[in-house]
Motif scaffolding. Sequence first.
Motif, PDB file in Angstrom:
ATOM      1  N   ALA A  82       0.894  -1.116  -0.023  1.00 28.01           N
ATOM      2  CA  ALA A  82      -0.080   0.005   0.119  1.00 28.01           C
ATOM      3  C   ALA A  82       0.750   1.205   0.034  1.00 28.01           C
ATOM      4  O   ALA A  82       1.970   1.038   0.115  1.00 28.01           O
ATOM      5  N   ILE A  83       0.083   2.266  -0.212  1.00 25.81           N
ATOM      6  CA  ILE A  83       0.905   3.616   0.027  1.00 25.81           C
ATOM      7  C   ILE A  83       0.358   4.418   1.424  1.00 25.81           C
ATOM      8  O   ILE A  83      -1.089   4.390   1.365  1.00 25.81           O
ATOM      9  N   ASP A  84       1.129   4.922   2.203  1.00 29.48           N
ATOM     10  CA  ASP A  84       0.445   5.536   3.121  1.00 29.48           C
ATOM     11  C   ASP A  84       0.519   7.039   3.261  1.00 29.48           C
ATOM     12  O   ASP A  84      -0.332   7.642   3.833  1.00 29.48           O
ATOM     13  N   ILE A  85       1.697   7.479   2.707  1.00 28.53           N
ATOM     14  CA  ILE A  85       2.265   8.950   2.615  1.00 28.53           C
ATOM     15  C   ILE A  85       2.208   9.392   1.360  1.00 28.53           C
ATOM     16  O   ILE A  85       3.266   8.442   0.668  1.00 28.53           O
ATOM     17  N   ALA A  86       2.212  10.415   0.720  1.00 28.72           N
ATOM     18  CA  ALA A  86       2.490  11.120  -0.521  1.00 28.72           C
ATOM     19  C   ALA A  86       2.624  12.451  -0.289  1.00 28.72           C
ATOM     20  O   ALA A  86       1.884  13.246   0.338  1.00 28.72           O
ATOM     21  N   LEU A  87       3.646  12.901  -0.888  1.00 27.65           N
ATOM     22  CA  LEU A  87       4.119  14.211  -0.885  1.00 27.65           C
ATOM     23  C   LEU A  87       4.481  14.837  -2.213  1.00 27.65           C
ATOM     24  O   LEU A  87       5.366  14.125  -3.147  1.00 27.65           O
ATOM     25  N   ASN A  88       3.816  15.929  -2.659  1.00 33.67           N
ATOM     26  CA  ASN A  88       4.287  16.557  -4.075  1.00 33.67           C
ATOM     27  C   ASN A  88       5.162  17.709  -3.482  1.00 33.67           C
ATOM     28  O   ASN A  88       4.673  18.745  -3.010  1.00 33.67           O
ATOM     29  N   MET A 130      -4.388   3.757  -0.984  1.00 36.61           N
ATOM     30  CA  MET A 130      -4.108   4.129   0.110  1.00 36.61           C
ATOM     31  C   MET A 130      -5.485   3.426   0.772  1.00 36.61           C
ATOM     32  O   MET A 130      -6.295   4.070   1.371  1.00 36.61           O
ATOM     33  N   PRO A 131      -5.734   2.016   0.878  1.00 37.41           N
ATOM     34  CA  PRO A 131      -6.888   1.475   1.512  1.00 37.41           C
ATOM     35  C   PRO A 131      -7.137   1.543   2.924  1.00 37.41           C
ATOM     36  O   PRO A 131      -8.145   1.186   3.505  1.00 37.41           O
ATOM     37  N   ARG A 132      -6.087   1.685   3.658  1.00 36.84           N
ATOM     38  CA  ARG A 132      -5.877   1.758   5.020  1.00 36.84           C
ATOM     39  C   ARG A 132      -5.801   3.094   5.543  1.00 36.84           C
ATOM     40  O   ARG A 132      -5.618   3.522   6.662  1.00 36.84           O
ATOM     41  N   GLY A 133      -6.299   4.048   4.682  1.00 39.86           N
ATOM     42  CA  GLY A 133      -5.972   5.548   4.950  1.00 39.86           C
ATOM     43  C   GLY A 133      -4.748   6.072   4.611  1.00 39.86           C
ATOM     44  O   GLY A 133      -3.760   5.328   4.243  1.00 39.86           O
ATOM     45  N   GLY A 134      -4.473   7.407   4.947  1.00 43.54           N
ATOM     46  CA  GLY A 134      -3.263   7.844   4.606  1.00 43.54           C
ATOM     47  C   GLY A 134      -3.186   9.271   4.731  1.00 43.54           C
ATOM     48  O   GLY A 134      -4.117   9.959   5.181  1.00 43.54           O
ATOM     49  N   ALA A 135      -1.781   9.838   4.514  1.00 43.81           N
ATOM     50  CA  ALA A 135      -1.663  11.463   4.557  1.00 43.81           C
ATOM     51  C   ALA A 135      -1.273  11.735   3.186  1.00 43.81           C
ATOM     52  O   ALA A 135      -0.195  11.292   2.491  1.00 43.81           O
ATOM     53  N   ILE A 136      -1.869  12.765   2.510  1.00 46.98           N
ATOM     54  CA  ILE A 136      -1.225  13.397   1.340  1.00 46.98           C
ATOM     55  C   ILE A 136      -0.978  14.850   1.581  1.00 46.98           C
ATOM     56  O   ILE A 136      -1.742  15.516   2.110  1.00 46.98           O
ATOM     57  N   LEU A 137       0.362  15.202   1.394  1.00 47.86           N
ATOM     58  CA  LEU A 137       0.904  16.601   1.708  1.00 47.86           C
ATOM     59  C   LEU A 137       1.075  17.355   0.482  1.00 47.86           C
ATOM     60  O   LEU A 137       1.830  16.745  -0.438  1.00 47.86           O
ATOM     61  N   THR A 138       0.824  18.507   0.400  1.00 41.84           N
ATOM     62  CA  THR A 138       1.146  19.273  -0.739  1.00 41.84           C
ATOM     63  C   THR A 138       2.043  20.635  -0.080  1.00 41.84           C
ATOM     64  O   THR A 138       2.200  20.695   0.890  1.00 41.84           O
ATOM     65  N   LEU A 139       2.638  21.423  -1.164  1.00 39.91           N
ATOM     66  CA  LEU A 139       3.454  22.683  -0.825  1.00 39.91           C
ATOM     67  C   LEU A 139       2.882  23.989  -1.322  1.00 39.91           C
ATOM     68  O   LEU A 139       2.559  23.894  -2.767  1.00 39.91           O
ATOM     69  N   SER A 140       2.967  24.910  -0.640  1.00 37.31           N
ATOM     70  CA  SER A 140       2.362  26.295  -0.985  1.00 37.31           C
ATOM     71  C   SER A 140       3.508  27.167  -0.379  1.00 37.31           C
ATOM     72  O   SER A 140       4.454  26.878  -0.043  1.00 37.31           O
ATOM     73  N   THR A 141       3.371  28.420  -0.422  1.00 40.94           N
ATOM     74  CA  THR A 141       4.069  29.743  -0.098  1.00 40.94           C
ATOM     75  C   THR A 141       3.157  30.642   0.451  1.00 40.94           C
ATOM     76  O   THR A 141       1.888  30.814   0.062  1.00 40.94           O
ATOM     77  N   PRO A 142       3.709  31.403   1.200  1.00 39.31           N
ATOM     78  CA  PRO A 142       2.809  32.601   1.602  1.00 39.31           C
ATOM     79  C   PRO A 142       2.351  33.505   0.537  1.00 39.31           C
ATOM     80  O   PRO A 142       1.462  34.417   0.715  1.00 39.31           O
ATOM     81  N   GLY A 143       2.907  33.252  -0.736  1.00 41.08           N
ATOM     82  CA  GLY A 143       2.366  34.118  -1.968  1.00 41.08           C
ATOM     83  C   GLY A 143       1.037  34.049  -2.174  1.00 41.08           C
ATOM     84  O   GLY A 143       0.235  34.769  -2.983  1.00 41.08           O
ATOM     85  N   SER A 144       0.338  32.999  -1.676  1.00 41.78           N
ATOM     86  CA  SER A 144      -0.891  32.581  -1.594  1.00 41.78           C
ATOM     87  C   SER A 144      -2.094  33.746  -1.262  1.00 41.78           C
ATOM     88  O   SER A 144      -3.164  33.601  -1.428  1.00 41.78           O
ATOM     89  N   ARG A 145      -1.274  34.417  -0.089  1.00 41.14           N
ATOM     90  CA  ARG A 145      -2.319  35.397   0.625  1.00 41.14           C
ATOM     91  C   ARG A 145      -1.754  36.928   0.727  1.00 41.14           C
ATOM     92  O   ARG A 145      -2.170  37.793   1.236  1.00 41.14           O
ATOM     93  N   MET A 146      -0.531  36.977   0.048  1.00 36.97           N
ATOM     94  CA  MET A 146       0.253  38.313   0.101  1.00 36.97           C
ATOM     95  C   MET A 146      -0.129  38.846  -1.170  1.00 36.97           C
ATOM     96  O   MET A 146      -0.425  38.327  -2.409  1.00 36.97           O
TER      97      MET A 146
END
Length: 263
Positions: A82-88, A130-146
Amino acid sequence: MLLEHKVALIHGGGGAIGGAVARAFAREGAQVHLAGRSRAKLERVAADIVAAGGRAEIATLDALDQNAVDAHAAAVAEAAGAIDIALNAVGIAHVQGTPFAELSLQDYLQPIADYSRSNFITAQAAARHMPRGGAILTLSTPGSRMSGVGFLGYGTTCAAIEAFSRLLAAELGGAGIRVVCLRPDAIPEALPVSYAREVFEGYARRSGATVDAMLEARAHSGTLLGRFPTLAQVADYAAFVASDRAGAMTGAIANLSCGSLVD
């Protein structure tokens, strides 16, 4: 260890942030699968992990290629169960520093399209396994709100990634999959191995300063802590939020900006 018996898939695993997170995941017990376009960079990260007693596999592919990403995720899941964690943590070259009056439509749209495509493709590929659940992580910057001049395309991109992450958390919550977006500010120590230096040079040229001087001035005057985050701080937080200890967190944007942005 926080991630013992976990299987982690990191796109952009040869980059500064992706590599730092991969090392932290492995140190916390995860079996790490690194994907990216530069085999040499992936091999360096994998060698560090193995030398420290961890487990790492690598695959060269483009995160914009849906067929390649799907096939790789399926192969990882078949081999590991399985896959438990994914990060882009994919970095895509784009234009910054150009004011609106001089910005071409293509330069504005390119980061929005490519980052959105990459995050959709990698998240969907991982979530299928991810049949047993998991965590997907993404990346941003403060530019999203500045607000500011010269980052119209990338600021819009980061806002899109954050909205995507919140909405994806709703899409996947029923399957026990959490989605968290990490929002660090600039990380100076990453510049020697990151595309970010080239991106920041557009600003530096217009201000008549070097990239390092520009970032130092902004850190002192523009953050509450008077500094920017380190790779280790971002990586350690990623390991925690991917672990079961953060099991109540989803649909969240983690502010790792040292106070350049206050929620």
